[in-house]
Design an enzyme around this catalytic site. Structure first.
Site, PDB file in Angstrom:
ATOM      1  N   GLU A 278      -5.597   3.536   5.929  1.00 11.98           N
ATOM      2  CA  GLU A 278      -5.234   3.383   4.517  1.00 11.98           C
ATOM      3  C   GLU A 278      -5.873   4.489   3.685  1.00 11.98           C
ATOM      4  O   GLU A 278      -5.326   4.957   2.695  1.00 11.98           O
ATOM      5  CB  GLU A 278      -5.714   2.011   4.011  1.00 11.98           C
ATOM      6  CG  GLU A 278      -5.233   1.697   2.614  1.00 11.98           C
ATOM      7  CD  GLU A 278      -6.132   0.735   1.861  1.00 11.98           C
ATOM      8  OE1 GLU A 278      -7.075   1.204   1.185  1.00 11.98           O
ATOM      9  OE2 GLU A 278      -5.887  -0.480   1.942  1.00 11.98           O
TER      10      GLU A 278
ATOM     11  N   SER B 241     -11.014  -1.201   2.734  1.00 14.26           N
ATOM     12  CA  SER B 241     -10.322  -1.278   4.035  1.00 14.26           C
ATOM     13  C   SER B 241      -9.997   0.133   4.506  1.00 14.26           C
ATOM     14  O   SER B 241      -9.349   0.891   3.780  1.00 14.26           O
ATOM     15  CB  SER B 241      -9.005  -2.045   3.915  1.00 14.26           C
ATOM     16  OG  SER B 241      -9.221  -3.343   3.430  1.00 14.26           O
TER      17      SER B 241
ATOM     18  N   ARG C 291       0.833  -1.223   0.000  1.00 18.97           N
ATOM     19  CA  ARG C 291       0.000   0.000   0.000  1.00 18.97           C
ATOM     20  C   ARG C 291       0.866   1.271   0.000  1.00 18.97           C
ATOM     21  O   ARG C 291       0.506   2.281   0.585  1.00 18.97           O
ATOM     22  CB  ARG C 291      -0.952   0.030   1.210  1.00 18.97           C
ATOM     23  CG  ARG C 291      -1.967  -1.112   1.248  1.00 18.97           C
ATOM     24  CD  ARG C 291      -2.930  -1.057   0.068  1.00 18.97           C
ATOM     25  NE  ARG C 291      -4.050  -1.963   0.197  1.00 18.97           N
ATOM     26  CZ  ARG C 291      -4.071  -3.218  -0.257  1.00 18.97           C
ATOM     27  NH1 ARG C 291      -3.007  -3.728  -0.870  1.00 18.97           N
ATOM     28  NH2 ARG C 291      -5.160  -3.957  -0.129  1.00 18.97           N
TER      29      ARG C 291
HETATM   30  P1  FAD Z   1      -9.005   8.153  -5.406  1.00 18.50           P
HETATM   31  O1  FAD Z   1      -9.700   7.675  -4.186  1.00 18.50           O
HETATM   32  O2  FAD Z   1      -9.706   9.133  -6.254  1.00 18.50           O
HETATM   33  O3  FAD Z   1      -7.559   8.701  -5.002  1.00 18.50           O
HETATM   34  C1  FAD Z   1      -6.726   7.939  -4.159  1.00 18.50           C
HETATM   35  C2  FAD Z   1      -5.367   8.641  -4.041  1.00 18.50           C
HETATM   36  O4  FAD Z   1      -4.712   8.635  -5.305  1.00 18.50           O
HETATM   37  C3  FAD Z   1      -5.488  10.119  -3.668  1.00 18.50           C
HETATM   38  O5  FAD Z   1      -4.353  10.463  -2.901  1.00 18.50           O
HETATM   39  C4  FAD Z   1      -5.436  10.839  -5.013  1.00 18.50           C
HETATM   40  O6  FAD Z   1      -4.950  12.164  -4.917  1.00 18.50           O
HETATM   41  C5  FAD Z   1      -4.466   9.960  -5.781  1.00 18.50           C
HETATM   42  N1  FAD Z   1      -4.716   9.926  -7.232  1.00 18.50           N
HETATM   43  C6  FAD Z   1      -5.808   9.457  -7.873  1.00 18.50           C
HETATM   44  N2  FAD Z   1      -5.622   9.514  -9.207  1.00 18.50           N
HETATM   45  C7  FAD Z   1      -4.395  10.029  -9.408  1.00 18.50           C
HETATM   46  C8  FAD Z   1      -3.627  10.334 -10.567  1.00 18.50           C
HETATM   47  N3  FAD Z   1      -4.084  10.097 -11.810  1.00 18.50           N
HETATM   48  N4  FAD Z   1      -2.387  10.856 -10.402  1.00 18.50           N
HETATM   49  C9  FAD Z   1      -1.899  11.106  -9.164  1.00 18.50           C
HETATM   50  N5  FAD Z   1      -2.586  10.851  -8.031  1.00 18.50           N
HETATM   51  C10 FAD Z   1      -3.815  10.307  -8.155  1.00 18.50           C
HETATM   52  N6  FAD Z   1      -7.685  -1.105  -2.694  1.00 18.50           N
HETATM   53  C11 FAD Z   1      -6.821  -2.131  -2.815  1.00 18.50           C
HETATM   54  O7  FAD Z   1      -5.610  -1.917  -2.934  1.00 18.50           O
HETATM   55  N7  FAD Z   1      -7.246  -3.430  -2.790  1.00 18.50           N
HETATM   56  C12 FAD Z   1      -8.547  -3.750  -2.667  1.00 18.50           C
HETATM   57  O8  FAD Z   1      -8.906  -4.927  -2.663  1.00 18.50           O
HETATM   58  C13 FAD Z   1      -9.492  -2.699  -2.543  1.00 18.50           C
HETATM   59  N8  FAD Z   1     -10.811  -2.965  -2.391  1.00 18.50           N
HETATM   60  C14 FAD Z   1     -11.699  -1.950  -2.273  1.00 18.50           C
HETATM   61  C15 FAD Z   1     -13.053  -2.254  -2.142  1.00 18.50           C
HETATM   62  C16 FAD Z   1     -13.992  -1.246  -2.042  1.00 18.50           C
HETATM   63  C17 FAD Z   1     -15.452  -1.601  -1.915  1.00 18.50           C
HETATM   64  C18 FAD Z   1     -13.579   0.115  -2.093  1.00 18.50           C
HETATM   65  C19 FAD Z   1     -14.596   1.213  -2.042  1.00 18.50           C
HETATM   66  C20 FAD Z   1     -12.236   0.426  -2.211  1.00 18.50           C
HETATM   67  C21 FAD Z   1     -11.287  -0.598  -2.290  1.00 18.50           C
HETATM   68  N9  FAD Z   1      -9.902  -0.332  -2.410  1.00 18.50           N
HETATM   69  C22 FAD Z   1      -9.009  -1.368  -2.566  1.00 18.50           C
HETATM   70  C23 FAD Z   1      -9.408   1.053  -2.382  1.00 18.50           C
HETATM   71  C24 FAD Z   1      -9.449   1.745  -3.757  1.00 18.50           C
HETATM   72  O9  FAD Z   1     -10.240   1.019  -4.654  1.00 18.50           O
HETATM   73  C25 FAD Z   1      -8.063   1.903  -4.350  1.00 18.50           C
HETATM   74  O10 FAD Z   1      -7.231   2.650  -3.483  1.00 18.50           O
HETATM   75  C26 FAD Z   1      -8.089   2.604  -5.706  1.00 18.50           C
HETATM   76  O11 FAD Z   1      -6.834   2.557  -6.325  1.00 18.50           O
HETATM   77  C27 FAD Z   1      -8.507   4.065  -5.590  1.00 18.50           C
HETATM   78  O12 FAD Z   1      -8.725   4.551  -6.895  1.00 18.50           O
HETATM   79  P2  FAD Z   1      -9.473   5.925  -7.129  1.00 18.50           P
HETATM   80  O13 FAD Z   1      -9.387   6.236  -8.575  1.00 18.50           O
HETATM   81  O14 FAD Z   1     -10.845   5.846  -6.568  1.00 18.50           O
HETATM   82  O15 FAD Z   1      -8.574   6.904  -6.283  1.00 18.50           O
HETATM   83  N1  EPU Z   2     -10.913 -11.232   9.436  1.00 14.49           N
HETATM   84  C1  EPU Z   2     -11.619 -11.353  10.600  1.00 14.49           C
HETATM   85  N2  EPU Z   2     -12.655 -10.495  10.805  1.00 14.49           N
HETATM   86  C2  EPU Z   2     -13.013  -9.548   9.914  1.00 14.49           C
HETATM   87  C3  EPU Z   2     -12.277  -9.427   8.719  1.00 14.49           C
HETATM   88  C4  EPU Z   2     -11.215 -10.282   8.496  1.00 14.49           C
HETATM   89  O1  EPU Z   2     -11.329 -12.203  11.438  1.00 14.49           O
HETATM   90  O2  EPU Z   2     -13.988  -8.837  10.176  1.00 14.49           O
HETATM   91  C5  EPU Z   2      -9.827 -12.194   9.161  1.00 14.49           C
HETATM   92  C6  EPU Z   2     -10.285 -13.186   8.086  1.00 14.49           C
HETATM   93  O3  EPU Z   2     -10.972 -14.251   8.635  1.00 14.49           O
HETATM   94  C7  EPU Z   2      -9.007 -13.605   7.454  1.00 14.49           C
HETATM   95  C8  EPU Z   2      -8.129 -12.369   7.580  1.00 14.49           C
HETATM   96  O4  EPU Z   2      -8.726 -11.548   8.581  1.00 14.49           O
HETATM   97  O5  EPU Z   2      -8.428 -14.642   8.186  1.00 14.49           O
HETATM   98  C9  EPU Z   2      -7.953 -11.613   6.274  1.00 14.49           C
HETATM   99  O6  EPU Z   2      -9.223 -11.179   5.783  1.00 14.49           O
HETATM  100  P1  EPU Z   2      -9.482 -10.889   4.230  1.00 14.49           P
HETATM  101  O7  EPU Z   2      -9.058 -12.051   3.403  1.00 14.49           O
HETATM  102  O8  EPU Z   2     -10.872 -10.396   4.099  1.00 14.49           O
HETATM  103  O9  EPU Z   2      -8.455  -9.763   3.860  1.00 14.49           O
HETATM  104  P2  EPU Z   2      -7.969  -8.437   4.628  1.00 14.49           P
HETATM  105  O10 EPU Z   2      -6.579  -8.662   5.097  1.00 14.49           O
HETATM  106  O11 EPU Z   2      -8.983  -8.037   5.645  1.00 14.49           O
HETATM  107  C10 EPU Z   2      -6.872  -7.391   2.538  1.00 14.49           C
HETATM  108  C11 EPU Z   2      -6.871  -6.071   1.849  1.00 14.49           C
HETATM  109  C12 EPU Z   2      -8.085  -5.938   0.955  1.00 14.49           C
HETATM  110  C13 EPU Z   2      -8.076  -7.058  -0.067  1.00 14.49           C
HETATM  111  C14 EPU Z   2      -8.091  -8.386   0.680  1.00 14.49           C
HETATM  112  C15 EPU Z   2      -7.996  -9.572  -0.253  1.00 14.49           C
HETATM  113  C16 EPU Z   2      -5.663  -4.529   3.244  1.00 14.49           C
HETATM  114  C17 EPU Z   2      -5.739  -3.364   4.165  1.00 14.49           C
HETATM  115  N3  EPU Z   2      -6.832  -4.992   2.800  1.00 14.49           N
HETATM  116  O12 EPU Z   2      -7.988  -7.400   3.429  1.00 14.49           O
HETATM  117  O13 EPU Z   2      -7.994  -4.692   0.287  1.00 14.49           O
HETATM  118  O14 EPU Z   2      -9.183  -6.987  -0.931  1.00 14.49           O
HETATM  119  O15 EPU Z   2      -6.964  -8.446   1.579  1.00 14.49           O
HETATM  120  O16 EPU Z   2      -6.710  -9.731  -0.726  1.00 14.49           O
HETATM  121  O17 EPU Z   2      -4.579  -5.000   2.937  1.00 14.49           O
HETATM  122  C18 EPU Z   2      -8.574  -2.372   0.439  1.00 14.49           C
HETATM  123  O18 EPU Z   2      -7.367  -2.143   0.436  1.00 14.49           O
HETATM  124  O19 EPU Z   2      -9.434  -1.479   0.454  1.00 14.49           O
HETATM  125  C19 EPU Z   2      -9.030  -3.772   0.414  1.00 14.49           C
HETATM  126  C20 EPU Z   2     -10.318  -4.119   0.468  1.00 14.49           C
END
Ligand code: FAD
Ligand code: EPU
Length: 338
Positions: free
Chosen positions: A334, A238, A164
């Protein structure tokens, strides 16, 4: 034609659905637009924030400055043997890029299916899920330098990717705007199903020899079952990072909490599952006013309707305090707080 609008509600531009206003707002469709924008007086006399899909931000107040929404489109690909380079504009929706790659049998991003947001934001926090990070497929990106108006290319080694993390969040924070990203993908599929529930989901579907479309569908299914859909429940995924601690610190935690969910990292540290820590403190599914944690994933803070950014932020403080006093571990947010 570039337009700078005034007093714009940012509610449609952040997935938390927080209702704040920006003093100035400009949507950018080309690199030329960026050049024009940064010659304007408004850009010179205001603070600015770049936004893609707004899926990793929490606005706690009106933004008294210029919001630049990145909407540069376009996806191109060039094959070279069993490698293919795919270049996408910063404003391309991340999951549209994944679907394009899956449809063309370009392997590498399928585990990152259904992550909200844009291509341009993907290197910023080195998005990751289900055993793959952006860095694993990143070739280079083009970025506009705000100070000079020049376009610069960043290769993998320039970006200092970590969990991240990237140089764009670190030393170069606020200095560059990513305009496009190039990915190095494979035409001969290399499937990665080792992480989390992917194998189980494929097994349930009776798939023994999965292709990348199967992996993408399995990951999407798992995600939908765990994470709230921002179009109905505001959230930014997250809210906290999974804390990475030293082995000696881990020894203290595991002595008191033998079942703590943890993983070794490549640099000989230990990553703790923040969702588990938060759940153990009793916060999972908790509703606090208009905010709370998601019932299926305690790491996700939600807007149940009408929450202010401050309300969500204050709630996150309570969670940080509670995890600290129970486990001695400090959670780091995050989500970008504004
Ligand atoms: P924004 O929220 O618009 O911006 C995020 C940051 O990037 C800000 O600091 C912004 O200034 C900067 N930025 C955006 N675009 C640019 C650009 N073109 N140039 C320079 N800076 C820029 N993240 C994960 O890593 N893994 C996941 O599994 C994951 N799951 C998610 C699930 C849900 C339901 C949600 C809502 C979010 C999740 N995220 C996850 C977080 C998010 O999707 C990512 O961080 C994504 O990359 C953000 O993209 P955005 O375009 O919405 O960025
Ligand atoms: N867990 C719990 N309770 C909860 C949630 C999770 O006990 O309420 C335990 C699960 O049982 C599991 C472990 O935590 O053993 C990991 O959970 P999960 O697989 O859901 O992944 P995470 O570590 O909670 C991370 C990323 C996610 C990404 C998933 C899948 C971060 C901060 N988050 O979540 O990214 O989608 O792994 O790879 O690293 C995001 O960044 O926004 C995001 C959603």
């Amino acid at each position: 034609m570039l337009q700078i609008q005034q007093n714009i509600s940012l509610k449609p531009y952040n997935t938390f659905g927080i209702d704040v206003k920006a003093t100035f707002f400009a949507e950018v469709f080309t690199e030329e637009d960026l050049k024009t924008l940064f010659e304007s007086e408004i850009s010179k006399s205001n603070k600015l924030f770049i936004i893609g899909g707004g899926s990793n931000v929490l606005f706690t107040q009106d933004y008294d400055g210029l919001i630049v929404k990145m909407s540069i489109q376009g996806i191109e690909s060039k094959s070279d043997g069993d490698t293919v380079k795919v270049t996408a504009g910063a404003g391309v929706i991340w999951d549209d890029l994944v679907n394009y790659c899956v449809a063309h049998h370009f392997a590498g991003v399928e585990n990152l299916s259904l992550i909200p947001g844009t291509v341009g934001a993907s290197p910023i926090q080195n998005i990751g899920a289900y055993g793959v990070e952006l860095k694993d497929v990143f070739e280079s990106c083009r970025a506009f330098e705000i100070k000079t108006g020049q376009i610069k290319t960043f290769t993998y080694s320039d970006c200092n990717f970590g969990y991240r993390e990237s140089i764009f969040k670190g030393d170069l924070r606020g200095q560059f705007i990513i305009t496009s990203v190039t990915f190095a993908l494979k035409t001969a599929a290399e499937i990665n199903t080792s992480y989390g529930a992917i194998e189980t989901e494929l097994h349930k579907r009776g798939i023994l020899n999965p292709d990348i479309a199967d992996v993408s569908a399995a990951v999407s299914h798992i995600r939908v079952s765990k994470l709230p859909d921002p179009s109905t429940i505001g959230n930014a995924g997250s809210f906290f990072k999974n804390p990475v601690i030293e082995k000696h610190e881990f020894a203290d935690v595991v002595a008191k909490h033998p079942d703590v969910v943890h993983y070794p990292t490549a640099d000989d540290k230990i990553k703790l599952a923040a969702g588990w820590l938060i759940e153990q403190c009793g916060w999972k599914g908790k509703i606090a006013g208009n905010t709370g944690t998601w019932k299926n994933q305690a790491l996700v803070l939600v807007n149940h309707g009408g929450a202010t950014g401050t309300e969500v932020f204050n709630f996150s403080e309570q969670i940080i305090d509670s995890v600290k006093s129970t486990f001695g571990v400090t959670l780091e947010r995050e989500v970008n707080i504004l």
